[in-house]
Motif scaffolding. Structure first.
Motif, short mmCIF file in Angstrom:
data_model
loop_
_atom_site.label_atom_id
_atom_site.label_comp_id
_atom_site.label_asym_id
_atom_site.label_seq_id
_atom_site.Cartn_x
_atom_site.Cartn_y
_atom_site.Cartn_z
N PRO A 180 -34.38 44.17 -53.05
CA PRO A 180 -34.84 44.48 -54.26
C PRO A 180 -34.96 43.18 -55.06
CG PRO A 180 -32.66 45.16 -54.33
CD PRO A 180 -32.91 44.73 -53.13
N ASP A 181 -35.92 43.12 -56.23
CA ASP A 181 -36.04 41.64 -57.17
C ASP A 181 -34.71 41.32 -57.52
OD1 ASP A 181 -38.75 41.93 -56.54
OD2 ASP A 181 -39.22 43.09 -58.69
N SER A 182 -33.94 42.22 -57.87
CA SER A 182 -32.67 41.45 -58.51
C SER A 182 -31.72 40.57 -57.34
CB SER A 182 -31.60 43.04 -58.82
OG SER A 182 -31.39 43.66 -57.57
N LYS A 183 -32.07 40.75 -56.43
CA LYS A 183 -31.32 39.92 -55.37
C LYS A 183 -31.88 38.50 -55.27
CE LYS A 183 -28.52 42.78 -53.41
NZ LYS A 183 -27.11 42.76 -53.47
N GLY A 184 -33.06 38.25 -55.89
CA GLY A 184 -33.72 37.03 -55.97
C GLY A 184 -32.85 35.95 -57.06
N HIS B 230 -37.23 34.18 -88.44
CA HIS B 230 -37.52 33.41 -87.16
C HIS B 230 -37.38 34.23 -85.80
CE1 HIS B 230 -36.61 30.21 -90.03
NE2 HIS B 230 -37.01 29.42 -88.99
N TYR B 231 -38.15 33.66 -84.73
CA TYR B 231 -38.00 34.24 -83.65
C TYR B 231 -38.27 33.09 -82.25
CZ TYR B 231 -43.14 33.47 -83.12
OH TYR B 231 -44.29 32.67 -82.95
N GLN B 232 -37.49 33.50 -81.28
CA GLN B 232 -37.20 32.56 -80.27
C GLN B 232 -37.86 33.14 -79.00
OE1 GLN B 232 -33.40 31.47 -78.98
NE2 GLN B 232 -34.08 29.50 -78.21
N LEU B 233 -38.61 32.44 -78.34
CA LEU B 233 -39.31 33.00 -76.96
C LEU B 233 -38.56 32.27 -75.82
CD1 LEU B 233 -43.03 32.45 -77.75
CD2 LEU B 233 -41.74 34.57 -77.99
N ARG B 234 -38.66 33.37 -74.99
CA ARG B 234 -37.98 32.53 -73.58
C ARG B 234 -39.00 33.20 -72.29
NH1 ARG B 234 -31.91 34.55 -71.94
NH2 ARG B 234 -32.42 36.55 -71.19
N VAL B 235 -39.01 32.36 -71.26
CA VAL B 235 -39.63 33.14 -69.91
C VAL B 235 -38.75 33.12 -69.05
CG1 VAL B 235 -41.32 32.50 -68.18
CG2 VAL B 235 -42.04 31.83 -70.73
N GLU B 236 -38.67 34.41 -68.47
CA GLU B 236 -37.57 34.84 -67.47
C GLU B 236 -38.58 34.82 -66.20
OE1 GLU B 236 -34.86 38.57 -67.13
OE2 GLU B 236 -36.62 38.78 -65.81
N VAL B 237 -37.91 33.69 -65.27
CA VAL B 237 -38.62 33.64 -63.84
C VAL B 237 -37.75 34.11 -62.94
CG1 VAL B 237 -39.45 31.92 -62.34
CG2 VAL B 237 -39.82 31.17 -64.76
N ASN B 238 -38.28 35.08 -62.30
CA ASN B 238 -37.46 35.80 -61.13
C ASN B 238 -38.07 35.52 -59.95
OD1 ASN B 238 -37.21 39.18 -59.99
ND2 ASN B 238 -36.01 37.70 -59.39
N GLU B 239 -37.29 34.65 -59.09
CA GLU B 239 -37.73 34.19 -57.76
C GLU B 239 -37.56 35.43 -56.71
OE1 GLU B 239 -38.82 30.76 -56.57
OE2 GLU B 239 -38.36 29.63 -58.46
N PRO C 265 -50.52 31.89 -53.69
CA PRO C 265 -50.56 32.75 -54.79
C PRO C 265 -49.13 32.66 -55.44
CG PRO C 265 -49.97 33.76 -52.54
CD PRO C 265 -50.38 32.34 -52.47
N VAL C 266 -49.24 33.23 -56.85
CA VAL C 266 -47.82 33.07 -57.32
C VAL C 266 -46.94 33.77 -56.72
CG1 VAL C 266 -46.58 33.59 -59.47
CG2 VAL C 266 -49.15 32.96 -59.48
N ASN C 267 -45.60 33.19 -56.44
CA ASN C 267 -44.41 34.11 -55.70
C ASN C 267 -43.13 34.31 -56.39
OD1 ASN C 267 -43.27 31.45 -55.29
ND2 ASN C 267 -45.17 30.59 -54.14
N ARG C 268 -43.58 34.42 -57.81
CA ARG C 268 -42.34 35.00 -58.64
C ARG C 268 -42.82 35.73 -59.84
NH1 ARG C 268 -44.11 29.94 -59.28
NH2 ARG C 268 -43.08 28.84 -57.49
N HIS C 269 -41.84 36.35 -60.39
CA HIS C 269 -42.19 37.11 -61.39
C HIS C 269 -42.08 36.44 -62.74
CE1 HIS C 269 -42.42 40.72 -58.87
NE2 HIS C 269 -40.94 40.87 -58.95
N GLU C 270 -42.84 36.28 -63.57
CA GLU C 270 -42.83 35.62 -64.77
C GLU C 270 -43.15 36.45 -65.97
OE1 GLU C 270 -44.55 31.43 -62.69
OE2 GLU C 270 -45.77 32.82 -63.80
N SER C 271 -41.84 36.57 -66.81
CA SER C 271 -41.86 37.60 -68.18
C SER C 271 -41.48 36.87 -69.36
CB SER C 271 -40.74 38.70 -67.43
OG SER C 271 -40.97 39.16 -66.56
N LEU C 272 -42.07 37.29 -70.29
CA LEU C 272 -41.92 36.93 -71.51
C LEU C 272 -40.77 37.82 -72.41
CD1 LEU C 272 -42.62 34.71 -73.75
CD2 LEU C 272 -44.31 36.28 -74.80
N GLN C 273 -39.81 37.16 -73.17
CA GLN C 273 -38.77 37.80 -73.52
C GLN C 273 -38.96 37.08 -75.23
OE1 GLN C 273 -35.46 37.11 -71.21
NE2 GLN C 273 -36.08 39.05 -70.00
#
Lengths: 331, 198
Positions: free
Chosen positions: B180-184, B161-170, B62-70
């Protein structure tokens, strides 16, 4: 030979398939209703997948859907609101065969129009709606059946179609093979999913369920952390999931293990719905399990529940008598 | 007699059809092997579009991290100065909406999350054509969000213009699951600045 003929020309699992019909109808109806506010974004010509882009992709795949009739927003409205009507008629079992075909057309069109928003539940629904079209899913809990009975009561002569024995038999044979196709497809789904999991290191070390349930898309802040309290339970549940999925085809081979398979599947999907929020997927899967039960299974279940009710009633009457006697004695 | 022969004939024909169909499906669904690779084009041609399927549900891992778009926006303010907004969340409001209810996938955000989840994951982990396709999906999604929900991406000026980034939180591993997630660990993958056509 006669036995084989009887087996082939008797339609099997009619109650189960009728319940599956209702489950599938509700599943698609729910998807259509809940996505009304964002229908143009999901399926519109200027939505996430613009019409030209969709058309180019479909040309490559040699696919046509209802959306090809017109690249306009009213076409989206027609599919969504027409689809809602079709779902309602399919659920109540009115002109079930025609509605079954239309259900597939709607599902297939929505699926292909935006492939990036689909999940496993849509995938199995799309495939099974194709097979299930050839089964008699309107034999129970349907308006069609009610109308048929009413016609019979009025002693109206049956149509030439229903009088032809050969046609009735052929219909039954096609029904049975289509049902078999649904069951094999379901078996392939579980077995394939389970055997892929066996290859994964996280499922091998028993932590697969933890990671799957912690990912933000499937995380339920109120319930999921409760799952993680015990290492042992977490690990056993991870192994249990894989074991169940791989064993599923073999469990169906025996009547009693089949009940275990269906019960385990329902529990697994209720768990997935509650702890991971995948309610729509779980609903479709529980609907699929219903087609595995034969009419005899349902009659057995009915008799069993009647017995339980009877026993419960008898014991409560006994208690009432006991209380009355005690009161009298006290007087 | 004809009836019997017909029914047996029909049943035999259907058995053969089902056998062939599910034999192909079995090979189509099997893990990579030389036979499957050799005949993939033919099988794919047969299975597509009605029987296309993939049951890698949370598998092999399974995917084992959070992946978010900013996203961050470059815009021109009233005085003609070019300014840049801070990073704004695209995925998180959708996830928060999903988590509002106990059965949180009972929301239209579920489909959006499905779209975004696949795009973000493929952009980070896939290569070449698949990565390009994922970037295309993310651009399409962001453009739609900027146009349909401008109140979520408010800036004092005209966006160019805009710029995208993916934040990956292991997020914390199994043995530290109570943290909590923030400790990853966190890491990011950014795109170049992309023109916004509004």
């Amino acid at each position: 030979m006669d036995k084989i003929m009887r087996f082939l020309t008797k339609e099997h699992a009619l109650i189960g398939l009728s319940i599956t019909r209702i489950f599938f109808g509700i599943a698609l109806l729910y998807e259509l209703l809940i996505n009304i506010p964002i229908r143009y974004l999901l399926w519109g010509p200027k939505g996430l997948v613009p019409f030209a882009e969709y058309r180019a992709d479909m040309m490559e795949r040699h696919v046509w859907t209802i959306f090809d009739l017109s690249p306009t927003e009213w076409m989206v409205d027609l599919v969504i609101f027409g689809g809602i009507l079709i779902c309602l008629l399919y659920i109540i079992g009115f002109q079930t065969r025609i509605m079954g075909v239309l259900m597939f057309v709607i599902m297939f069109s929505l699926y292909m129009r935006n492939l990036d928003i689909t999940h496993g539940g849509d995938n199995i629904l799309r495939i099974l709606l194709l097979y299930i079209m050839f089964t008699s899913v309107g034999r129970y809990f349907s308006v069609d059946q009610w109308l048929k009975k009413r016609r019979e009561k009025k002693a109206k002569p049956p149509s030439w179609l229903s009088r032809s024995q050969l046609l009735t038999d052929s219909k039954a044979v096609i029904h049975n093979f289509a049902w078999l196709a649904c069951v094999i497809q379901l078996v392939f789904m579980y077995f394939s999913s389970g055997s892929y999991k066996i290859m994964g290191s996280l499922w091998q070390n028993g932590t697969g369920l933890y990671y799957a349930s912690r990912v933000q898309d499937f995380f339920n802040p109120d319930l999921t952390p409760l799952l993680w309290k015990s290492d042992l339970i977490m690990i056993l549940m991870s192994y249990g999931t894989v074991l169940f999925q791989v064993a599923f085809p073999f469990l169906l081979l025996n009547r009693f293990t089949k009940y275990v398979a269906i019960l385990s599947a329902c529990m697994l999907h209720i768990g997935i719905a509650a702890f991971m929020g995948l309610v729509d997927f779980s609903w479709i899967m529980i609907g699929c399990e219903m087609m595995l039960l034969t009419n005899t299974d349902f009659y057995r279940l009915r008799d069993y529940s009647r017995q339980i009710r009877k026993r419960f009633r008898a014991s409560s009457e006994q208690k009432e008598v006991q209380i009355a006697t005690t009161i009298e004695q006290a007087k | 007699m004809f009836r019997k022969k017909f029914i047996i004939g029909l049943s035999t024909a259907l058995s053969i059809i089902l056998f062939i169909h599910f034999a192909i499906t079995f090979i189509y669904l099997s893990p990579d092997n030389s036979f499957r690779t050799k005949h993939w084009n033919v099988m794919n041609e047969y299975m597509s579009p009605f029987f296309t399927q993939n049951w890698n549900l949370f598998a092999p891992n399974p995917v084992n991290r959070h992946e978010s778009l900013q996203v961050r926006l470059r815009y021109t303010d009233a005085n003609g100065y070019t300014k840049t907004s801070p990073w704004l969340e695209v995925s998180k409001p959708i996830i928060q909406d999903l988590q509002k209810f106990p059965f949180y996938h009972l929301s239209p955000s579920a489909r959006l999350s499905e779209y975004l989840g696949a795009g973000v994951h493929d952009y980070v982990w896939k290569k070449n054509k698949q990565q390009q396709a994922a970037l295309h999906s993310l651009k399409s999604f962001t453009n739609q969000m900027l146009q349909r929900y401008p109140e979520n991406f408010k800036v004092n000026g005209k966006i160019d213009h805009y710029q995208l980034r993916v934040e990956v939180n292991e997020f914390p591993r199994f043995d530290k699951r109570n943290q909590p997630d923030s400790k990853g660990e966190f890491w990011y993958r950014e795109t170049i600045w992309l023109p916004y056509k509004g």
